[in-house]
Design a protein around this motif. Structure first.
Motif, PDB file in Angstrom:
ATOM      1  N   ASN A 242       0.785  -1.248   0.000  1.00 51.65           N
ATOM      2  CA  ASN A 242       0.000   0.000   0.000  1.00 51.65           C
ATOM      3  C   ASN A 242       0.812   1.290   0.000  1.00 51.65           C
ATOM      4  OD1 ASN A 242      -2.363  -1.491   0.080  1.00 51.65           O
ATOM      5  ND2 ASN A 242      -2.341  -1.604   2.320  1.00 51.65           N
ATOM      6  N   HIS A 243       2.122   1.191   0.178  1.00 54.31           N
ATOM      7  CA  HIS A 243       2.880   2.441   0.336  1.00 54.31           C
ATOM      8  C   HIS A 243       4.103   2.531  -0.561  1.00 54.31           C
ATOM      9  CE1 HIS A 243       0.179   3.492   3.547  1.00 54.31           C
ATOM     10  NE2 HIS A 243       0.304   2.257   3.996  1.00 54.31           N
ATOM     11  N   SER A 244       4.014   1.935  -1.748  1.00 54.39           N
ATOM     12  CA  SER A 244       5.147   2.025  -2.680  1.00 54.39           C
ATOM     13  C   SER A 244       4.853   2.990  -3.826  1.00 54.39           C
ATOM     14  CB  SER A 244       5.482   0.642  -3.223  1.00 54.39           C
ATOM     15  OG  SER A 244       4.324   0.079  -3.804  1.00 54.39           O
ATOM     16  N   GLY A 245       3.663   3.575  -3.833  1.00 55.40           N
ATOM     17  CA  GLY A 245       3.277   4.455  -4.936  1.00 55.40           C
ATOM     18  C   GLY A 245       3.917   5.834  -4.850  1.00 55.40           C
ATOM     19  N   MET A 246       3.737   6.613  -5.911  1.00 55.97           N
ATOM     20  CA  MET A 246       4.283   7.969  -5.922  1.00 55.97           C
ATOM     21  C   MET A 246       3.193   8.990  -6.220  1.00 55.97           C
ATOM     22  SD  MET A 246       8.017   7.290  -7.617  1.00 55.97           S
ATOM     23  CE  MET A 246       7.445   6.105  -8.833  1.00 55.97           C
ATOM     24  N   ALA A 247       1.998   8.705  -5.706  1.00 53.67           N
ATOM     25  CA  ALA A 247       0.884   9.629  -5.904  1.00 53.67           C
ATOM     26  C   ALA A 247       1.154  10.946  -5.169  1.00 53.67           C
ATOM     27  CB  ALA A 247      -0.415   9.006  -5.394  1.00 53.67           C
ATOM     28  N   HIS A 248       0.639  12.020  -5.727  1.00 58.10           N
ATOM     29  CA  HIS A 248       0.745  13.316  -5.049  1.00 58.10           C
ATOM     30  C   HIS A 248      -0.352  14.228  -5.588  1.00 58.10           C
ATOM     31  CE1 HIS A 248       2.556  16.092  -2.367  1.00 58.10           C
ATOM     32  NE2 HIS A 248       3.734  15.474  -2.308  1.00 58.10           N
ATOM     33  N   GLY A 249      -0.296  15.472  -5.180  1.00 59.47           N
ATOM     34  CA  GLY A 249      -1.306  16.410  -5.636  1.00 59.47           C
ATOM     35  C   GLY A 249      -1.232  17.686  -4.839  1.00 59.47           C
ATOM     36  N   GLY A 250      -2.230  18.525  -5.013  1.00 60.54           N
ATOM     37  CA  GLY A 250      -2.253  19.771  -4.262  1.00 60.54           C
ATOM     38  C   GLY A 250      -3.172  20.779  -4.913  1.00 60.54           C
ATOM     39  N   LYS A 251      -3.239  21.936  -4.283  1.00 61.58           N
ATOM     40  CA  LYS A 251      -4.165  22.980  -4.734  1.00 61.58           C
ATOM     41  C   LYS A 251      -3.570  24.363  -4.527  1.00 61.58           C
ATOM     42  CE  LYS A 251      -7.627  20.057  -2.651  1.00 61.58           C
ATOM     43  NZ  LYS A 251      -8.067  19.320  -3.826  1.00 61.58           N
ATOM     44  N   VAL A 252      -3.863  25.259  -5.448  1.00 58.13           N
ATOM     45  CA  VAL A 252      -3.615  26.689  -5.249  1.00 58.13           C
ATOM     46  C   VAL A 252      -4.976  27.369  -5.267  1.00 58.13           C
ATOM     47  CG1 VAL A 252      -2.598  28.791  -6.196  1.00 58.13           C
ATOM     48  CG2 VAL A 252      -1.352  26.626  -6.337  1.00 58.13           C
ATOM     49  N   ILE A 253      -5.296  28.069  -4.214  1.00 66.42           N
ATOM     50  CA  ILE A 253      -6.597  28.733  -4.121  1.00 66.42           C
ATOM     51  C   ILE A 253      -6.359  30.213  -3.824  1.00 66.42           C
ATOM     52  CG2 ILE A 253      -8.872  28.741  -3.002  1.00 66.42           C
ATOM     53  CD1 ILE A 253      -8.282  25.901  -1.997  1.00 66.42           C
ATOM     54  N   ARG A 254      -7.023  31.075  -4.570  1.00 63.78           N
ATOM     55  CA  ARG A 254      -6.972  32.505  -4.253  1.00 63.78           C
ATOM     56  C   ARG A 254      -8.388  33.061  -4.209  1.00 63.78           C
ATOM     57  NH1 ARG A 254      -3.014  36.642  -4.370  1.00 63.78           N
ATOM     58  NH2 ARG A 254      -3.922  38.722  -4.458  1.00 63.78           N
ATOM     59  N   ALA A 255      -8.679  33.797  -3.159  1.00 63.82           N
ATOM     60  CA  ALA A 255      -9.936  34.532  -3.084  1.00 63.82           C
ATOM     61  C   ALA A 255      -9.605  36.017  -3.103  1.00 63.82           C
ATOM     62  CB  ALA A 255     -10.693  34.172  -1.808  1.00 63.82           C
ATOM     63  N   GLY A 256     -10.402  36.779  -3.822  1.00 64.47           N
ATOM     64  CA  GLY A 256     -10.178  38.218  -3.905  1.00 64.47           C
ATOM     65  C   GLY A 256     -11.494  38.953  -4.048  1.00 64.47           C
ATOM     66  N   LYS A 257     -11.420  40.255  -3.806  1.00 64.15           N
ATOM     67  CA  LYS A 257     -12.624  41.097  -3.787  1.00 64.15           C
ATOM     68  C   LYS A 257     -12.595  42.090  -4.941  1.00 64.15           C
ATOM     69  CE  LYS A 257     -13.664  40.181   0.822  1.00 64.15           C
ATOM     70  NZ  LYS A 257     -14.879  39.357   0.851  1.00 64.15           N
ATOM     71  N   THR A 258     -13.776  42.409  -5.443  1.00 65.58           N
ATOM     72  CA  THR A 258     -13.886  43.436  -6.478  1.00 65.58           C
ATOM     73  C   THR A 258     -15.105  44.311  -6.196  1.00 65.58           C
ATOM     74  OG1 THR A 258     -15.334  42.146  -7.929  1.00 65.58           O
ATOM     75  CG2 THR A 258     -12.953  41.875  -8.247  1.00 65.58           C
ATOM     76  N   GLY A 259     -15.208  45.380  -6.983  1.00 71.38           N
ATOM     77  CA  GLY A 259     -16.421  46.185  -6.991  1.00 71.38           C
ATOM     78  C   GLY A 259     -16.470  47.213  -5.878  1.00 71.38           C
ATOM     79  N   GLU A 260     -17.674  47.737  -5.691  1.00 70.57           N
ATOM     80  CA  GLU A 260     -17.918  48.822  -4.737  1.00 70.57           C
ATOM     81  C   GLU A 260     -17.581  48.354  -3.321  1.00 70.57           C
ATOM     82  OE1 GLU A 260     -21.965  50.008  -4.809  1.00 70.57           O
ATOM     83  OE2 GLU A 260     -21.618  51.844  -3.652  1.00 70.57           O
ATOM     84  N   ASN A 261     -16.617  48.991  -2.709  1.00 68.84           N
ATOM     85  CA  ASN A 261     -16.151  48.594  -1.371  1.00 68.84           C
ATOM     86  C   ASN A 261     -15.810  47.108  -1.274  1.00 68.84           C
ATOM     87  OD1 ASN A 261     -16.661  51.249  -0.422  1.00 68.84           O
ATOM     88  ND2 ASN A 261     -18.834  50.731  -0.234  1.00 68.84           N
ATOM     89  N   GLY A 262     -15.352  46.535  -2.381  1.00 66.91           N
ATOM     90  CA  GLY A 262     -14.969  45.116  -2.384  1.00 66.91           C
ATOM     91  C   GLY A 262     -16.080  44.195  -1.953  1.00 66.91           C
ATOM     92  N   LYS A 263     -17.313  44.493  -2.390  1.00 67.97           N
ATOM     93  CA  LYS A 263     -18.452  43.721  -1.877  1.00 67.97           C
ATOM     94  C   LYS A 263     -18.576  42.337  -2.506  1.00 67.97           C
ATOM     95  CE  LYS A 263     -21.911  45.525  -5.096  1.00 67.97           C
ATOM     96  NZ  LYS A 263     -23.144  46.252  -5.282  1.00 67.97           N
ATOM     97  N   ASN A 264     -17.928  42.128  -3.659  1.00 67.47           N
ATOM     98  CA  ASN A 264     -18.037  40.833  -4.327  1.00 67.47           C
ATOM     99  C   ASN A 264     -16.763  40.005  -4.171  1.00 67.47           C
ATOM    100  OD1 ASN A 264     -20.705  40.969  -5.422  1.00 67.47           O
ATOM    101  ND2 ASN A 264     -19.948  42.564  -6.811  1.00 67.47           N
ATOM    102  N   THR A 265     -16.947  38.737  -3.857  1.00 64.69           N
ATOM    103  CA  THR A 265     -15.821  37.826  -3.641  1.00 64.69           C
ATOM    104  C   THR A 265     -15.775  36.796  -4.763  1.00 64.69           C
ATOM    105  OG1 THR A 265     -16.017  38.069  -1.252  1.00 64.69           O
ATOM    106  CG2 THR A 265     -14.850  36.123  -2.045  1.00 64.69           C
ATOM    107  N   HIS A 266     -14.553  36.493  -5.200  1.00 58.79           N
ATOM    108  CA  HIS A 266     -14.357  35.496  -6.242  1.00 58.79           C
ATOM    109  C   HIS A 266     -13.314  34.510  -5.750  1.00 58.79           C
ATOM    110  CE1 HIS A 266     -16.391  38.499  -8.683  1.00 58.79           C
ATOM    111  NE2 HIS A 266     -15.532  39.373  -8.203  1.00 58.79           N
TER     112      HIS A 266
END
Lengths: 327, 327
Positions: A242-266
């Motif tokens: 069960n432990h000879s594999g080379m699986a991997h992975g990961g994530k890059v996540i960014r949240a940011g705001k736009t608009g009037e007073n940064g009211k919208n999140t993406h």
């Protein structure tokens, strides 16, 4: 056909060999090794295996050399050395030393009129690209990189050095609660412990003290002390199964705001899940080898990273095809 | 500072205005409109609002013009017209007509020594980039694009044209089961119905026949007949409260195989979740406006897409900063 050489034939080198076989515009010309060439068994028939000592003789037979050595000791010397002779691509991944490596390679590559792509892979590489794209688009935001679930070679080695440990594998795992917080767009402050947890599978030497080994792992400074770590003791059979594999992975996540007073999140999330870390890294190297050759044909030389490469240069398709089929 | 103009001031134009305010290297110089300029109230103080008829007078006062008209009728004419005078960026998103639009714009832009970036946004745009990167890295694979959950303007309009419908909003939603299959790496064949479902929120005219309206929706050819569609009847109050937003999102997923007999599978997923579709699209336009100006400074002209732009050109950071902080 782009004529490609491989320097170094471990898991990464073999992955590059398989990736070249999938590239319709490339042929593998030779594999270079520090070992005795006749002892190396490669996959592709009729491809030369050559001693690293003879590499200069291949100067006009190879369009791009893919360097498959390690970042700790091989690449800091090999990449500048090889960039005197060939366009090169490496996967140098010691983040803190990238500026130094870049400067060393750039000087040589410019002098020799070569293109040298460094730090190609997924992190650095695809993850870096996603940090850049997302931060350029959402400047008022924050990005998070999560690694795993996957094996950390350095942490596995650290466990194996503990007296009484016969074999060990360490998995880095993102903490679900942290992922959910980040995806919600609240841009939380997260401690090291809150972002990732660690899981170790350990085979003990006969007569070793499991409690002592577990304690040595979970309290180890830098490697484990700042994390929640789970230790499992297993036997050789389960380890091999069960432990000879080379699986991997990961994530890059960014949240940011736009608009009037940064009211919208993406929220932008880039995520990879890999059965084989070296084969995936190899596939990225091969795509950027294509780009290195294209750049050189435009008369552009010097050290480059993924940030410098127009995406179209990675593809076998023409501009017309790309716009029609993928845009 | 990069001097930016906006042509067209609907939701997208206003989004561009907010995005420019977040860009430390840009200033908004003027907004151009087909309306009477004095009737237009914009957000930024002390910025000129100018009639489109006077746009040529601003030729030397603006470094890049961001075109915020629609793809159906505005951009096919405006982009070539404006590329005679300015470096431009548009969000032309009629996929099938991109080759034609590219050819028209390219001829004008080359003649006028301008950079014209077309089809910038998230699809086409960021999704296109992810289809390209993923397919270049995993050539033996298949990619899938899912849209939503989000409002489709075209489908909402189609419902509103049905007799008896006072107001309507249509959401496109990826089917969970399809997402799971694609993420598993099996590269399934998926019918239109299996990939997305549709959900409609409808306010009826007084006395309208709900059954007849529902039937007219779910059987409508091209728009709904090939999908599983759910129709909800609501009142004006609920419509205004819950269905006036412009949230959207989507995913590009590619699974591919590598290694010996393709035994290893890798899955790359790019996903966005947006509170405001126009504000996010605007943020992408502004980052590519920066790139257009940089390209022009290198003496590169003609029509370009996201495929042609080195990622570094999108960022305010220098190459040294990017390598140190993001690579």
């Amino acid at each position: 056909m782009i004529r490609v050489g491989i320097l170094g034939y471990g898991n990464l080198g073999r992955g590059v060999e398989y990736a070249i076989a999938q590239a319709t515009d490339m042929e593998l010309v030779a594999v270079f090794t520090r070992r005795a060439p006749e002892t190396l068994k490669i996959v592709t028939p009729d491809v030369s295996v050559v001693s690293i000592n003879d590499v200069a003789l291949w100067n006009d037979k190879i369009d791009v050399m893919i360097l498959c050595g390690g970042s700790a000791t091989d690449l800091p010397l090999q990449t500048p050395e090889m960039a005197k002779l060939f366009h090169v691509v490496d996967s140098f991944d010691t983040h803190a030393k990238i500026p130094e490596h870049f400067a060393n390679v750039d000087a040589v590559a410019k002098e020799a009129s070569k293109v040298a792509m460094i730090s190609v892979g997924w992190d650095p590489g695809l993850f870096s690209l996603n940090r850049l794209y997302a931060s350029a688009i959402l400047p008022e935001g924050k990005d998070y990189t999560f690694w795993g679930k996957g094996v950390s070679q350095g942490h596995s080695d650290a466990v194996r050095r503990i007296p009484g440990v016969k074999n060990a594998k360490q998995y880095t795992i993102p903490v679900d609660d942290a992922l959910e917080k980040v995806r919600s767009g609240i841009n939380p402050e997260l401690s090291t412990r809150e972002k990732h947890r660690r899981e170790c599978f350990v085979v003990l030497e006969e007569g070793a003290d499991a409690k002592a080994v577990e304690n040595a792992i979970v309290t180890m400074p830098n490697y484990f002390a700042d994390y929640d770590t789970t230790v499992h003791f297993i036997d050789d059979v389960e380890f091999a199964k069960n432990h000879s594999g080379m699986a991997h992975g990961g994530k890059v996540i960014r949240a940011g705001k736009t608009g009037e007073n940064g009211k919208n999140t993406h929220v932008i999330e880039y995520s990879i899940k890999l059965d084989s870390n070296p084969e995936f890294t190899a596939s990225v190297l091969v795509a950027y080898a294509r780009a290195a050759v294209r750049l050189s044909q435009e008369g552009v030389f010097g050290c480059k990273t993924v940030f410098d490469i127009p995406p179209a240069y990675l593809s076998t398709k023409s501009g017309v095809e790309l716009r029609k089929e993928l845009l």
